[in-house]
Design an enzyme around this catalytic site. Structure first.
Site, PDB file in Angstrom:
ATOM      1  N   SER A 166       0.689  -1.148   0.020  1.00  0.00           N
ATOM      2  CA  SER A 166       0.017  -0.115  -0.075  1.00  0.00           C
ATOM      3  C   SER A 166       0.946   1.447   0.155  1.00  0.00           C
ATOM      4  O   SER A 166       1.965   1.181   0.365  1.00  0.00           O
ATOM      5  CB  SER A 166      -0.827   0.024   1.181  1.00  0.00           C
ATOM      6  OG  SER A 166      -0.113   0.041   2.225  1.00  0.00           O
ATOM      7  N   ARG A 168      -5.034   3.673  14.940  1.00  0.00           N
ATOM      8  CA  ARG A 168      -5.389   2.717  13.910  1.00  0.00           C
ATOM      9  C   ARG A 168      -6.755   2.006  14.284  1.00  0.00           C
ATOM     10  O   ARG A 168      -6.475   0.937  15.146  1.00  0.00           O
ATOM     11  CB  ARG A 168      -4.170   1.798  13.633  1.00  0.00           C
ATOM     12  CG  ARG A 168      -4.361   0.776  12.662  1.00  0.00           C
ATOM     13  CD  ARG A 168      -4.682   1.337  11.292  1.00  0.00           C
ATOM     14  NE  ARG A 168      -4.654   0.100  10.030  1.00  0.00           N
ATOM     15  CZ  ARG A 168      -5.554   0.132   9.280  1.00  0.00           C
ATOM     16  NH1 ARG A 168      -6.173   0.891   8.764  1.00  0.00           N
ATOM     17  NH2 ARG A 168      -5.344  -1.233   8.432  1.00  0.00           N
ATOM     18  N   CYS A 169      -7.799   2.110  13.490  1.00  0.00           N
ATOM     19  CA  CYS A 169      -8.826   1.237  13.650  1.00  0.00           C
ATOM     20  C   CYS A 169      -9.416   0.508  12.534  1.00  0.00           C
ATOM     21  O   CYS A 169      -8.991   0.782  11.529  1.00  0.00           O
ATOM     22  CB  CYS A 169     -10.069   2.001  14.270  1.00  0.00           C
ATOM     23  SG  CYS A 169      -9.732   3.299  15.622  1.00  0.00           S
ATOM     24  N   ASP A 207      -0.359 -11.931   1.479  1.00  0.00           N
ATOM     25  CA  ASP A 207       0.082 -11.321   2.755  1.00  0.00           C
ATOM     26  C   ASP A 207      -0.684 -12.225   3.918  1.00  0.00           C
ATOM     27  O   ASP A 207      -1.739 -12.657   3.741  1.00  0.00           O
ATOM     28  CB  ASP A 207      -0.580  -9.957   3.190  1.00  0.00           C
ATOM     29  CG  ASP A 207       0.101  -8.890   2.341  1.00  0.00           C
ATOM     30  OD1 ASP A 207       1.190  -8.994   1.924  1.00  0.00           O
ATOM     31  OD2 ASP A 207      -0.542  -7.742   2.066  1.00  0.00           O
ATOM     32  N   GLU A 222       8.635  -8.115   9.511  1.00  0.00           N
ATOM     33  CA  GLU A 222       8.799  -6.732  10.095  1.00  0.00           C
ATOM     34  C   GLU A 222       9.932  -6.859  10.984  1.00  0.00           C
ATOM     35  O   GLU A 222      10.105  -7.772  11.824  1.00  0.00           O
ATOM     36  CB  GLU A 222       7.577  -6.303  10.706  1.00  0.00           C
ATOM     37  CG  GLU A 222       7.573  -5.142  11.591  1.00  0.00           C
ATOM     38  CD  GLU A 222       6.503  -4.328  11.959  1.00  0.00           C
ATOM     39  OE1 GLU A 222       6.323  -3.304  12.623  1.00  0.00           O
ATOM     40  OE2 GLU A 222       5.137  -5.142  11.732  1.00  0.00           O
ATOM     41  N   HIS A 272       5.477   2.706  10.909  1.00  0.00           N
ATOM     42  CA  HIS A 272       4.500   2.730  11.909  1.00  0.00           C
ATOM     43  C   HIS A 272       4.936   4.444  12.514  1.00  0.00           C
ATOM     44  O   HIS A 272       4.109   5.040  13.283  1.00  0.00           O
ATOM     45  CB  HIS A 272       4.324   1.923  12.999  1.00  0.00           C
ATOM     46  CG  HIS A 272       3.689   0.798  12.414  1.00  0.00           C
ATOM     47  ND1 HIS A 272       4.505  -0.230  12.179  1.00  0.00           N
ATOM     48  CD2 HIS A 272       2.467   0.371  12.096  1.00  0.00           C
ATOM     49  CE1 HIS A 272       4.071  -1.256  11.753  1.00  0.00           C
ATOM     50  NE2 HIS A 272       2.682  -1.043  11.489  1.00  0.00           N
TER      51      HIS A 272
END
Length: 762
Positions: free
Chosen positions: A434, A516-517, A600, A666, A695
């Site tokens: 993204s 973040r929701c 993913d 990550e 993040h």
């Protein structure tokens, strides 16, 4: 009469008020005072909802600006010294810097909260870590609740869980060594709460549901013996798994009460009821705090009646865990299929269910006969509904063979074919999928959903965003491109909306991390793919460039884990149904000429059961689901997967069994430590360790990225290394994303030059 209580309540607000207020503060549109006011309003609203539902003891301390574990770090004065902040004068801005980083310091590490999709900020420990006075927020919130004439029950992460979920930042010592230093800090907090008139404090120790080393288990009894002397009565709360093996010593411990999860582990109730001490209360978690299906009230009342016959007034009733993990209020959903809506319960409705059980226990079944009969009817209607069953899906599953779960050739034979087809350099650069979702992109999607933007205009808007993403990637010099996912509001919701068997809410938001929701879809029936979901967008992106473009899909395990899954069939069956749908999409992408396809699986590890004895079964079906989704392609089609926030050491054999050609992981917040496990294991396929933290708004320097790559190259064969960010860039702004990617590309080029020179010298 039983006491009813809640272990925690959704904190973000029914309209995501907390998210909006926090992000406005970050952007400088408002200040800390406005944010603090929003927090006070939300806390009062949520406490009154719970009290109005009949909850006797309302939780205080479950609210957090970013994360409850980070709140504990702030409360305990355990702020990492590297930030240079004064713990007892920590400002909101400094608190957020701990979670998000700043120009001088990277953010604290973030990882998954047990097997949920919630993330916590990992405490940092070394030999010099101190504990002492911290923030006053908890004590202020207790006074807020008292001013409303409520009965507050403060909620703390217990000391053993707090230490266990942290991480040593120094070699040669165990964080458990800090317990003697930590306990006085907890005792001081408890004494202050006692002085304020608080009778009960909830101490969350969910690590008891894990397989703990003996030294950790042995620390519990003396630790709580010491804390019990501090004043308030302690309710030791466990959830997410059975703690039956600890029942004997827990019942003899110094705490005044125990909470156990009777939803995930109903069989443990009998172990606790046997010889339960007369001086303790037992709280049963009878309402599922992790999923959205209505409770079988008759069965739950039977559980409560059986326990009540033994315990009398020493029985407490509660949800199984904090309601943080479910949306707030189903009544807001006005456009959901009414039949499906009748099967659901969100946080508010779960408290109403608890009230029915409490009423039935107090007044007898006749007092709730109507509620029980109506629930029986709804459960039967759901079981028989044609919405749930698809015979075609069941036939496909029955027709699968071993060949459907394996690639044609081993990786060693596939890899050269893929390299030849993709023509990538050493240390190839890519992103996770993204790109920044600009206000323009979001506005176009929203207008299309409202019917204000027709299909052609929407397609033009998304194509414009794709063109911009491809152009920027080519300008930056990235090697394997992506289309940017402008058309996707969420990596799970986007696909779920295009699959049969999924339902969607308008207001079903839950917190994932910080602001973040996510709005998890609801899997209510058999899953199937009516038509292609991504081919149009990926194909358009590929038409714009001669460089390869990755197809981007969400894997079956993540589609399951990040949804509210149906509870009327094994999760393994649902995962395979989703895998068949993804397999069909992979086949269509390959037929359209897409040479690399990413599936993913960021949630792969979070589905791992907490106890080792239960893990083999999960890993077996999770691996099968991924392979079913991915193994239908030719050898020269490269399959990627991505995983994040994970400790992989204990599941590396299963990850290798996925047989993805490239895995991106990550690793940046953990300074590449994770990669050492892959190296020691001898992970056989290509790997892309994340080289910068997406993040955080912080932009890493090229030298910093190169240092991480050099560390990675020492752990893994450089010929198998990819270069990529930690995760997708959806939440970042373009300027910071472009600068970070430019630095990443330059670091990769520097590594190529160094490798070339080393090869020449040899």
């Amino acid at each position: 009469m039983a006491v009813t209580h809640s272990l925690g309540f959704p904190r973000i607000g029914a309209g995501r008020e907390l998210k909006r207020a926090v992000e406005a503060c970050w952007a400088g549109r408002t200040g800390p005072a406005e944010l603090a006011q929003t927090g006070r309003e939300l806390r009062e609203r949520h406490w009154m909802i719970q009290s109005g539902s009949g909850i006797d003891l309302v939780p205080v301390g479950d609210f957090a600006w970013y994360d409850q574990m980070l709140n504990m770090t702030a409360l305990l004065g355990a702020v990492p010294r590297r930030f240079g902040f004064q713990a007892d004068a920590l400002s909101l801005d400094q608190y957020f810097q701990l979670a998000r980083g700043n120009a001088e310091q990277p953010a604290m590490e973030m990882t998954k909260w047990f097997d949920t999709n919630y993330h916590y900020i990992v405490p940092e420990f070394d030999r010099e870590t101190g504990f002492g006075p911290g923030t006053e927020w908890l004590f202020d919130e207790v006074e807020e609740a008292k001013a409303l004439r409520l009965n507050p029950k403060p909620v703390l992460i217990g000391p053993l869980t707090y230490l266990h979920l942290g991480k040593e930042r120094q070699a040669g010592f165990s964080r458990l060594e800090l317990l003697p230093r930590l306990l006085p800090a907890y005792a001081a907090i408890l004494r202050r709460l006692h002085a304020s008139g608080v009778p009960w404090v909830q101490m969350d120790e969910p690590i008891l549901g894990m397989d703990l080393p003996p030294e950790w288990l042995e620390a519990f009894a003396p630790a709580y013996a010491a804390l019990a002397e501090a004043g308030p009565k302690l309710l030791l709360a466990t959830y997410f798994a059975s703690v039956a093996e600890h029942a004997v010593w827990l019942k003899s411990s110094a705490v005044a009460g125990l909470h156990i999860d009777a939803v995930r582990a109903p069989e443990q109730v009998a172990d606790f009821l046997k010889d339960f001490p007369a001086d303790k209360v037992l709280s049963l978690g009878l309402i599922d705090g992790r999923n959205v299906w209505r409770t079988d009230l008759r069965r739950a009342l039977e559980q409560a009646e059986s326990a009540g016959a033994v315990l009398g007034e020493r029985l407490w009733l509660a949800p199984s865990c904090s309601l943080l993990h479910v949306p707030q209020d189903l009544s807001l959903e006005t456009s959901l299929n009414p039949e499906i809506k009748d099967w659901l319960a969100f946080a508010v409705q779960k408290l109403e269910e608890l009230a029915v059980i409490d009423k039935g226990l107090r007044l007898g079944r006749q007092a709730v006969a109507a509620e029980l009969a109506e629930r029986d009817r709804l459960l039967q209607t759901r079981a028989q509904s044609p919405l749930i069953h698809d015979p075609g899906v069941k036939r496909r599953l029955e027709g699968l063979s071993d060949a459907d779960f394996r690639r044609h050739s081993p990786f060693a034979e596939r890899s050269p074919l893929q390299r030849e087809r993709l023509r990538l350099p050493p240390f190839p650069t890519t992103t996770i999928g993204s790109f920044p979702q600009t206000p323009k992109i979001r506005a176009a999607r929203a207008a299309h959903r409202r019917g204000e933007l027709n299909g052609d205009a929407y397609r033009d808007a998304m194509r414009a965003a794709i063109r911009e993403a491809v152009y920027k990637q080519e300008s930056l010099g990235l090697d394997l491109l992506v289309h940017g996912e402008a058309e996707r509001n969420d990596m799970v919701e986007y696909f779920g909306e295009r699959l049969a068997g999924y339902a969607f809410t308008k207001h079903g938001w839950v917190q994932s991390y910080g602001s973040r929701c996510v709005k998890p879809p609801i899997i209510y029936g058999d899953v199937a793919r009516p038509e292609p979901m991504t081919v149009e967008w990926i194909g358009y992106a590929q038409s714009l460039t001669k460089k390869p473009v990755k197809g981007m899909l969400t894997g079956p395990v993540t589609m399951l884990q990040w949804s509210f899954a149906r509870d009327d069939q094994p999760r393994a069956v649902t995962a395979l149904q989703i895998a068949l749908a993804i397999r069909d999409e992979v086949a269509d992408l390959e037929a359209a000429g897409v040479a690399a396809i990413q599936i993913d699986e960021p949630a792969f590890r979070e589905g791992l059961p907490l106890k080792a004895a239960d893990r083999a079964d999960y890993l077996d079906w999770a691996v099968k689901a991924f392979r079913l989704a991915s193994c239908g392609v030719a050898d020269d089609t490269q399959i990627h997967t991505h995983m994040c926030y994970s400790e992989f050491g204990d599941i590396l054999p299963a990850i290798a069994e996925l047989d993805a050609d490239v895995i991106t992981i990550e690793t940046c917040r953990s300074a590449m430590d994770l990669l050492e496990a892959f190296g020691a294991f001898g992970y056989p396929n290509d790997i892309g360790p994340g080289v910068y933290d997406i993040h955080s708004p912080r932009v890493p320097a090229g030298a910093e990225i190169r240092a991480l790559l050099e560390k990675a190259a020492a752990a893994v064969d450089p010929e198998r290394l990819w270069v990529n960010p930690d995760c997708g860039l959806k939440t970042r702004q373009w300027p910071e994303a472009e600068q970070a990617l430019a630095n990443m590309v330059e670091a990769a080029r520097a590594m190529r030059r160094a490798e070339s020179l080393a090869g020449s010298a040899a």
